[in-house]
Design an enzyme around this catalytic site. Structure first.
Site, mmCIF file in Angstrom:
data_model
loop_
_atom_site.group_PDB
_atom_site.id
_atom_site.type_symbol
_atom_site.label_atom_id
_atom_site.label_comp_id
_atom_site.label_asym_id
_atom_site.label_seq_id
_atom_site.Cartn_x
_atom_site.Cartn_y
_atom_site.Cartn_z
ATOM 1 N N GLU A 78 3.378 1.747 2.950
ATOM 2 C CA GLU A 78 4.474 0.778 2.917
ATOM 3 C C GLU A 78 5.517 1.166 1.873
ATOM 4 O O GLU A 78 6.727 1.028 2.111
ATOM 5 C CB GLU A 78 3.916 -0.618 2.640
ATOM 6 N N ASP A 113 -5.123 -7.919 1.036
ATOM 7 C CA ASP A 113 -4.976 -9.361 0.844
ATOM 8 C C ASP A 113 -5.794 -9.840 -0.344
ATOM 9 O O ASP A 113 -5.368 -10.729 -1.097
ATOM 10 C CB ASP A 113 -5.419 -10.107 2.102
ATOM 11 N N ASN A 161 0.857 -1.178 0.000
ATOM 12 C CA ASN A 161 0.000 0.000 0.000
ATOM 13 C C ASN A 161 0.899 1.237 0.000
ATOM 14 O O ASN A 161 2.128 1.138 0.109
ATOM 15 C CB ASN A 161 -0.980 -0.006 1.171
#
Length: 667
Positions: free
Chosen positions: A545, A613, A542
């Site tokens: 990150e 996920d 994301n």
């Protein structure tokens, strides 16, 4: 009933002909159907709605008692349409699908009646959920039909049923169930309804949850008709007072509710927006008919609304932004049939997921009062369940999409671990690679959810019990042995790193070279330093990150594309897919221009937990099925847009993903 109501067919000619076509219902009621901001509305009176319903129930009962060869028995859906639902549907693909697939869409809300009159529809009154429920109860009492009441706070449905029985002696309430549309309880609830033998189901989850829930489950309910009734149970039970009759007759019920519940003011903003949109549409139709003018919207450049509806990606080159009229002219790789074919190929793909296994616990409660002990909310416990979290979530996502999934990680020998394994066992994933380490607990994240009677439950606090130390050498060795045995046998490896200690240097060094040597897809979804993962197929971080790895802030398109280029260079990955929440996602592929994909769902977000996920799992399966990275990113975007509408780490089935593709991607 001889079959579903016919789909709307656009005709040419006058304004009325352009917007309306005659329909024939099961009850032989001749009505008209008109289009309102892309949705169809059946211009029926309450009496006509009851006629339709009576004919449907009686036909359904005859089919059950003596089914005819080749004649199906299914649940019909009635939608009560108001301006809030209309405006929500403009950005909510699942809600649009539910309304489009409904068998009767009745005009609830004075705004819909007003919009109909602008189009020359002679609507004298609206068909509200609470009035329709009361009228149906009277008819059901006379004919012996069974009613099932679903939704609202604990005890409210039962009290509403008792009040209905008082008003309509002999009425059969065959069941009642409180709660909200939590996916994990869906099978239990539908089985309970089916076993009750109900003829009619009234669902009070609130909109748009109730419309989406009925559309999703109508093939499993076994009843004749299901109707979403919003707050009707609260009115009937006396929990919420209804507006005086003179206000209802004058179309001012919305004002009364705003006075009683001032917190609704944000929702009421949909009313002026609806009035502007519906009035503008009517004006365009009048100009087109009277003067032959084309709509000011015809041939325009695609707006954000269009992008949200179709979930199309936009290549960053200006010349492609301005290419031809069709959305797919800018997205030659986003053909519907191609994407549907890729989803069909998901079945049987073998995916190995290694990472930090987490049990996501949910405790659901209904607000009661403020505590005397401290200024905190007291909740009445309504439900509790465990869903797969952490690295188990991309595994379950891949499994529900048709893949054969193998998990590798650490789970404690404790109650959370046992509950997590029971859920995983139910999904049919392979758990030979889940190892216990004495004294190490299962990483557990407990979320407390609460909400109003007619609202989707919202998270109010989260408690994490996580051991983020590295597992013992013995545990790591057993895990490495399992991974090295499995990698040659699978199509793809997903490293799901929640920074919980499992994906350490030893695991990375033991798996990546082996997977590359066997030509396996390697997808990394990591909360930690992305630079640890070299020469993988793709990274799916994301935005925070990506920023953390690079030590920069992404503030605009320029800094975003700079970040994508740096990640490709510093990790030597083939691709980087950066997810950006409400801003959608951006794909950076070696040797290709960046592609920026708008979010496919901005307004119906119930819980973003686990959406990343879903992206990792769908992206991986699409690549394994032969998709280009651009196609895989688009499929991942559509998949994520569906799961954020649901509470908890949710998943998609192939049918659900395919339905979303059909709704959002033009062929």
């Amino acid at each position: 009933m001889g079959g579903p109501l016919p789909r709307q067919q656009r005709t040419r000619g006058s304004e009325t002909e352009a917007m309306v076509n005659t329909i024939q219902s099961a009850g032989d009621i001749a009505t008209v159907r008109f289009a309102l901001l892309g949705l169809r509305v059946d211009a029926v009176t309450p009496v006509q709605a009851l006629d339709f319903l009576a004919a449907t129930v009686e036909s359904h009962r005859r089919l059950i008692s003596s089914p005819s060869p080749g004649e199906g028995i299914g649940t019909r859906q009635i939608v009560t349409l108001n301006p809030e639902i209309v405006m929500a549907a403009r950005r909510d693909a699942a809600l649009r699908e539910a309304i489009a697939g409904a068998d009767l869409v009745v005009p609830d809300g004075i705004g819909v009646v007003w919009a109909a009159r602008l189009r020359g529809m002679p609507l004298a009154e609206r068909v509200t959920g609470v009035d329709l429920l009361d009228a149906i109860a009277g008819l059901a009492a006379a004919r012996g039909w069974g009613l099932y009441l679903l939704g609202a706070a604990p005890g409210v449905a039962e009290l509403a049923g008792a009040r209905l029985r008082e008003q309509h002696p002999g009425l059969r309430i065959v069941g009642a169930c409180a709660g909200s549309p939590v996916r994990e309880r869906e099978g239990e609830i539908t089985a309970r309804i089916r076993a009750s033998g109900a003829d009619l189901i009234f669902v009070a989850f609130g909109s748009p949850a109730q419309e989406r829930w009925i559309a999703r489950t109508r093939g499993e309910l076994g009843a004749a008709v299901a109707v979403g009734v919003g707050g009707a149970f609260d009115f009937l039970a006396g929990r919420v007072p209804r507006a005086p009759g003179w206000m209802r007759r004058g179309g001012l019920e919305w004002l009364y509710r705003l006075w009683r519940e001032p917190w609704r003011w944000r929702r009421m903003l949909a009313l002026p927006a609806f009035a502007l949109a519906a009035g503008g549409e009517s004006l365009q139709l009048w100009l087109r008919h009277e003067h032959g003018w084309e709509s000011v919207l015809d041939g325009r450049e695609q707006t954000r609304d269009d992008a949200d509806i179709t979930a199309q990606a936009q290549p960053s080159q200006p010349e492609q932004h301005n290419s031809a009229n069709g959305r797919n002219a800018r997205m030659g790789y986003a053909r519907r049939e191609r994407l549907l074919a890729l989803v069909r190929r998901f079945a049987g793909k073998r995916v190995l997921v290694a990472g930090d296994m987490v049990a996501d616990e949910y405790i659901v409660g209904a607000p009661e009062r403020i505590s005397r002990e401290a200024p905190v909310l007291i909740l009445r416990h309504a439900d509790q369940f465990t869903v797969p979290g952490g690295a188990t979530n991309p595994g379950v996502n891949a499994r529900t999409l048709g893949a054969e999934v193998f998990l590798a990680g650490v789970v404690g020998d404790d109650e959370p671990g046992q509950r997590l394994c029971a859920v995983l066992r139910g999904h049919g994933v392979h758990m030979d690679g889940l190892f216990n380490e004495p004294g190490r607990p299962t990483s557990t994240k407990t979320r407390i959810l609460a909400g109003g009677t007619q609202l989707v439950q919202q998270q109010i606090v989260r408690v994490d019990r996580v051991d983020d130390s590295e597992p013992s050498d013995d545990c790591i060795e057993r895990m490495i042995a399992y991974l090295q045995r499995m990698i040659p046998t699978v199509d793809a490896l997903i490293l799901s790193d929640y920074d919980g200690g499992v994906i350490n240097k030893a695991i990375i060094e033991a798996t990546l070279p082996l997977a590359r040597a066997h030509g396996k897809l390697i997808i990394v979804d990591s909360h930690g330093d992305l630079a640890r993962f070299q020469n993988v197929t793709a990274l799916t971080p994301n935005q925070p990150e990506a920023e953390a790895t690079l030590g920069i802030r992404i503030t605009d398109r320029v800094s975003l594309e700079h970040a994508g280029a740096r990640l490709l260079e510093e990790t030597q990955a083939r691709g980087v897919l950066i997810t950006r929440g409400s801003e959608g996602m951006s794909l950076f592929e070696r040797g290709q221009p960046p592609i920026h994909i708008p979010a496919s769902n901005l307004t119906a977000v119930a819980d973003p937990t686990g959406a990343g996920d879903t992206v990792a799992a769908t992206f991986t399966l699409a690549l394994a099925a032969g998709a280009t990275m651009a196609e895989a990113a688009l499929l991942a975007n559509i998949a994520a847009g569906r799961v954020v509408r649901l509470i908890g780490c949710a998943t998609n089935t192939p049918d659900e993903l395919s339905a979303a593709i059909v709704a959002q991607v033009e062929d």
